[in-house]
Design a protein around this motif. Structure first.
Motif, PDB file in Angstrom:
ATOM      1  N   TRP A   1      -2.035   9.860 -11.050  1.00  0.00           N
ATOM      2  CA  TRP A   1      -2.757   9.093 -10.037  1.00  0.00           C
ATOM      3  C   TRP A   1      -3.175   7.739 -10.616  1.00  0.00           C
ATOM      4  N   SER A   2      -3.037   6.686  -9.808  1.00  0.00           N
ATOM      5  CA  SER A   2      -3.471   5.349 -10.194  1.00  0.00           C
ATOM      6  C   SER A   2      -4.602   4.912  -9.285  1.00  0.00           C
ATOM      7  N   ASP A   3      -5.799   4.766  -9.848  1.00  0.00           N
ATOM      8  CA  ASP A   3      -6.916   4.240  -9.063  1.00  0.00           C
ATOM      9  C   ASP A   3      -6.663   2.788  -8.685  1.00  0.00           C
ATOM     10  N   GLU A   4      -6.017   2.051  -9.571  1.00  0.00           N
ATOM     11  CA  GLU A   4      -5.757   0.637  -9.304  1.00  0.00           C
ATOM     12  C   GLU A   4      -4.898   0.444  -8.052  1.00  0.00           C
TER      13      GLU A   4
ATOM     14  N   TRP B   1       0.132   7.599  -6.141  1.00  0.00           N
ATOM     15  CA  TRP B   1       0.714   8.430  -7.185  1.00  0.00           C
ATOM     16  C   TRP B   1       1.824   7.651  -7.865  1.00  0.00           C
TER      17      TRP B   1
ATOM     18  N   LYS C   1       2.181   5.063  -0.945  1.00  0.00           N
ATOM     19  CA  LYS C   1       1.571   6.339  -1.294  1.00  0.00           C
ATOM     20  C   LYS C   1       2.035   6.786  -2.671  1.00  0.00           C
TER      21      LYS C   1
ATOM     22  N   LYS D   1       0.815  -1.224   0.000  1.00  0.00           N
ATOM     23  CA  LYS D   1       0.000   0.000   0.000  1.00  0.00           C
ATOM     24  C   LYS D   1       0.852   1.280   0.000  1.00  0.00           C
TER      25      LYS D   1
ATOM     26  N   ASN E   1      -4.205   3.040  -5.876  1.00  0.00           N
ATOM     27  CA  ASN E   1      -4.524   4.079  -4.901  1.00  0.00           C
ATOM     28  C   ASN E   1      -3.239   4.809  -4.479  1.00  0.00           C
TER      29      ASN E   1
END
Length: 186
Positions: free
Chosen positions: A104-107, A111, A74, A72, A109
């Motif tokens: 930004w990557s939604d996949e 940068w 950032k 996870k 979550n």
């Protein structure tokens, strides 16, 4: 070959470049997670490293996605075109047009900041400065929670020798700068 044998990422000459760039960006290797987008070292018939095919990238992508889901992060720094292609799930074109940009990557979550692969700086040492700048950018994005609002580009057209001298003096005071030099070919 050494990376595969020891099962550690970026430990050869490219790893030395990466460590130096991390250091100059005020990052410690122990503070960052380093993963490979390709799980094996593809080689050509002569036994030399080669760029993975899109099929090989796709086969390895799931491992990286799972790893990033556990960590996870950032901010994710894509070191080179293969890493960027893997993270985005599709070819993005050359790394040069994407380096230094924040997306930004939604996949994930997170940068994503793209930069050159450290092995590129082995062949073109001057490119190391861009890697340092991009790692510094990634650190700032991590600390500030996102990219800064871009400042408008300032364009000065030099029309006289006096203008050129003023510009020279301004640049000498600036420290670090980038430029685009265009002429009419005359």
């Amino acid at each position: 070959a050494e990376e595969e044998r020891l099962a550690r990422n970026f430990i050869g000459r490219a790893g030395d470049i990466l460590n130096g760039c991390l250091n100059e960006a005020n990052l410690l290797r122990a503070e960052v997670w380093i993963a490979n987008s390709a799980r094996c070292r593809p080689i050509n018939p002569a036994g030399k490293n080669r760029k993975p095919t899109l099929h090989e990238i796709d086969c390895c992508r799931g491992y990286l996605v799972d790893e990033l889901a556990r960590i996870k992060p950032k901010v994710i720094v894509a070191l080179g075109d293969v890493a960027l292609t893997t993270l985005m799930g599709k070819p993005m074109g050359g790394i040069t047009e994407h380096r230094g940009k924040v997306a930004w990557s939604d996949e994930f979550n997170a940068w994503i900041v793209a930069t050159f692969h450290p092995a590129y700086a082995l062949r073109r040492y001057s490119q190391r400065e861009f890697i340092i700048d991009d790692l510094t950018l990634a650190k700032r994005v991590c600390e500030e929670g996102g990219p800064r609002t871009p400042e408008p580009t300032e364009i000065d057209v030099i029309l006289s020798l006096d203008d050129a001298y003023r510009m020279r003096d301004t640049l000498f005071k600036a420290g670090k700068f980038h430029y685009d030099w265009e002429t009419k070919g005359q």
